[in-house]
Design a protein around this motif. Structure first.
Motif, PDB file in Angstrom:
ATOM      1  N   SER A  28       1.025  -0.865  -0.093  1.00 10.48           N
ATOM      2  CA  SER A  28       0.036   0.070  -0.097  1.00 10.48           C
ATOM      3  C   SER A  28       0.917   1.651  -0.021  1.00 10.48           C
ATOM      4  N   LEU A  29       1.661   1.095   1.191  1.00  8.51           N
ATOM      5  CA  LEU A  29       2.666   2.724   1.267  1.00  8.51           C
ATOM      6  C   LEU A  29       3.629   2.601  -0.371  1.00  8.51           C
ATOM      7  N   ARG A  30       3.440   1.289  -0.992  1.00 16.28           N
ATOM      8  CA  ARG A  30       4.056   1.786  -2.564  1.00 16.28           C
ATOM      9  C   ARG A  30       3.716   3.047  -3.629  1.00 16.28           C
ATOM     10  N   LEU A  31       2.241   3.138  -3.335  1.00 16.95           N
ATOM     11  CA  LEU A  31       1.207   3.440  -4.058  1.00 16.95           C
ATOM     12  C   LEU A  31       0.928   5.829  -3.294  1.00 16.95           C
ATOM     13  N   LEU A  32       2.745   5.575  -4.598  1.00 15.57           N
ATOM     14  CA  LEU A  32       2.571   7.543  -4.187  1.00 15.57           C
ATOM     15  C   LEU A  32       1.840   8.341  -5.305  1.00 15.57           C
ATOM     16  N   ALA A  33       0.846   8.820  -5.415  1.00 19.27           N
ATOM     17  CA  ALA A  33       0.506   9.759  -6.886  1.00 19.27           C
ATOM     18  C   ALA A  33      -0.497  11.166  -5.540  1.00 19.27           C
ATOM     19  N   ALA A  34      -1.461  12.042  -6.610  1.00 15.00           N
ATOM     20  CA  ALA A  34      -1.399  12.937  -6.337  1.00 15.00           C
ATOM     21  C   ALA A  34      -3.071  12.404  -5.691  1.00 15.00           C
ATOM     22  N   TYR A  52      -3.899   3.415  -9.303  1.00 15.21           N
ATOM     23  CA  TYR A  52      -3.523   5.160  -8.786  1.00 15.21           C
ATOM     24  C   TYR A  52      -3.077   5.599  -9.936  1.00 15.21           C
ATOM     25  N   GLN A  53      -2.632   5.029 -11.449  1.00 19.47           N
ATOM     26  CA  GLN A  53      -2.658   5.707 -12.474  1.00 19.47           C
ATOM     27  C   GLN A  53      -3.402   5.902 -13.469  1.00 19.47           C
ATOM     28  N   ASN A  54      -5.455   5.631 -13.110  1.00 19.78           N
ATOM     29  CA  ASN A  54      -5.982   5.451 -13.978  1.00 19.78           C
ATOM     30  C   ASN A  54      -6.961   6.706 -14.376  1.00 19.78           C
ATOM     31  N   GLY A  55      -6.755   7.521 -13.863  1.00 19.83           N
ATOM     32  CA  GLY A  55      -7.295   8.848 -13.400  1.00 19.83           C
ATOM     33  C   GLY A  55      -6.867   9.583 -15.367  1.00 19.83           C
TER      34      GLY A  55
END
Length: 559
Positions: free
Chosen positions: A89-95, A434-437
């Motif tokens: 979970s912590l690896r998911l870095l995004a706005a 997390y990159q799907n937008g």
């Protein structure tokens, strides 16, 4: 060790006088109690030796004694699984995603209203499909402490506690081996990894569902009235996120299924009835029951075709569901591995019907959630809602994994292969989620360049501008197209909802309009048609998702 482990017969030969030959042992002779096997050993040197006995084989997969070593190993494996889950979970870095931003903005205003009486001026409160007084203030407090990181760490704490409860309830239903397999499978799923680092009320709701299930299993052998203890967390879960209603039927059925081996049909049915009535009574105040009953996956979520929903379900939950269904079938057909953890003196007889009932009860929600999304034709929050079904089906997925490995770890490579496949899918799918937008960074740059202190803005991208552009605008300047606009035109006619948004665009009342193709289809179509016919606006920016799906942002600016 398992009951199907038999010692092969020992070959023997005898001398002419009928005694065992030199270097051979006699046939095992059972002792008078029948619980231990006496074995006489040949004594070639003529020294008298006392016979030794083979201890009885335990009747369950793990030794039923609660030895400290066994507990240490199980707790060590639990810690290892929690570490892996947190790292994923912590690896998911995004706005912040729009839903996260909306929850934080609404939460900050709700918290200020609770503490200082400050009026709530944003319409983002309606964007949170749950009580505005439960999760949003928690998200707002975490955001005040450490921004988006604080809110996501709060969700991570909820997710890790959920895994601990899943381990405990699976251990009570079966044993440590199944419990470790269940949490190992559950911790790497895309829904678990993403919701565990996503500022949304589902993270807290799934924890409360896990608490309700744990309470139900914990009180299964006790007085039926104790089933009422599961009602508060069930009702609270439905209040925090209306989507938790997916899990309510399974929780009520679980109250019956896990108690049936210890009670007759009447008391077991009474447990389910009391749990249901207690939940309904707690949901009655403030009209919460009506809101939960009237909620559907279509509320505020993006539309999706049946094909896209099926493909997404197969990608995100297909292998896990197959494992859970296989575990249910194997457990119902044969209890050879005796997954129950009770010592033999406390064991209760189980029938194929009771085992099938328990397995179906736990796995049905994993199939109910995608079926509900197919019925309503929406896919926007499917990845979050799948978590309810996966949580409840995880114990049977653990059974499926242990059966795949087999007794005495005969085929560990099969279990490792299945888990590695789930891990690989979870890694890829959570990163894509997390990159799907579309590119929110580019969108915010455009919005910041055109935002004015006195402007009025209509947006289908709820929350992003209110959260990130708080220094140059106020939340009340941003009107959510998803909830509609309250607008009075020049003739004094009051317009509401989509009609209000269309009328305001026709009159050029908004300074800027932001569209999102994942908004509800009717709203997006009405606003788009109004922009094309009004003649007051021009398209200044358009961003398509970098992953190649159909999600797109469009920014229109008034001439």
């Amino acid at each position: 060790m398992n009951t199907d482990s038999d010692f092969p017969p020992v070959p023997r030969s005898r001398s002419a006088h009928g005694s065992p030959a030199h270097g051979q042992t006699t046939e095992p002779e059972p002792d008078p109690t029948g619980s231990r096997t006496a074995v006489a050993v040949d004594n070639p040197d003529g020294v008298d030796l006392a016979p030794y006995t083979i201890p009885p084989v335990p009747a369950i997969g793990w030794d039923p004694g609660a030895s400290p070593r066994r507990r240490r190993i199980a707790l060590g494996l639990l810690g290892a699984v929690l570490t892996v889950q947190a790292a994923l979970s912590l690896r998911l870095l995004a706005a912040a995603h729009p839903d996260e931003a909306a929850a934080m903005v609404a939460g900050r205003q709700q918290l200020a209203h609770l503490l200082h009486g400050t009026p709530v001026t944003t319409d983002l409160v309606d964007r949170v499909h749950g009580s505005p007084w439960l999760y949003p203030p928690l998200a707002g407090a975490a955001a005040d402490a450490n921004g988006i990181w604080g809110t996501r760490l709060l969700s991570l704490g909820f997710a890790l506690l959920t895994t601990v409860l899943l381990y405990s309830l699976t251990r009570r239903l079966f044993n440590e081996r199944v419990a470790i397999c269940a949490i190992a499978v559950y911790a790497v799923l895309q829904s678990t990894v993403v919701v565990g680092f996503y500022a949304a009320p589902e993270s807290l709701a799934v924890l409360l569902v896990a608490l309700a299930a744990w309470t139900t299993v914990f009180t299964a052998r006790r007085h039926p009235a104790l089933a009422l203890l599961a009602a508060p967390p069930t009702a609270l879960a439905c209040t925090v996120a209306y989507s938790a209603a997916f899990a309510v039927p399974a929780l009520m059925a679980l109250a019956f299924a896990c108690a049936r081996p210890y009670h007759r049909v009447g008391p077991a049915g009474l447990r389910a009835l009391l749990a249901a009535l207690g939940t309904l009574v707690l949901l009655l105040p403030y009209g919460t029951l009506g809101k939960v009953a009237g909620w559907s996956p279509s509320h505020g979520n993006a539309p999706g075709s049946a094909g896209s929903i099926l493909v997404a379900t197969l990608q995100w939950a297909g292998l896990f569901t197959v494992l859970a269904v296989a575990g249910t079938i194997a457990y119902a057909r044969r209890e050879q591995m005796n997954e129950h953890d009770a010592p033999e003196r406390d064991a209760v007889p189980t029938t194929r019907g009771l085992r099938a009932l328990l397995g179906a009860t736990l796995t049905v929600t994993a199939l109910l959630v995608p079926a509900a999304h197919l019925w309503t034709g929406t896919s926007g929050a499917l990845f979050r809602h799948l978590g309810y079904g996966m949580l409840l089906a995880a114990p049977l997925a653990g059974v499926g994994l242990t059966r795949l490995v087999g007794a005495h770890f005969r085929h560990p490579q099969l279990g490792i292969l299945a888990w590695v496949a789930l891990l690989a899918l979870g890694l890829e799918q959570s990163a894509l989620r997390y990159q799907n937008g579309p590119d929110s960074g580019r969108l915010l740059a455009v919005l910041a360049a055109h935002t004015q202190p006195q402007g009025r803005y209509l947006t289908e991208v709820d929350g992003l501008a209110e959260y990130y552009l708080g220094s140059v605008s106020k939340p009340e300047q941003w009107v959510s197209a998803r909830t509609g606009t309250e607008y009075r035109d020049g003739a004094g006619v009051q317009h509401h909802g989509d009609d209000g948004s269309v009328a305001a665009i026709r009159d050029g009342w908004f300074t800027m309009v932001v569209l999102d193709s994942t908004a509800p289809r009717a709203t997006d179509r009405a606003v788009s048609e109004a922009l094309s016919t009004a003649g007051h606006y021009r398209l200044v920016a358009q961003f398509t998702s970098p992953t190649g799906d159909s999600s797109t942002y469009k920014v229109y600016l008034k001439h």
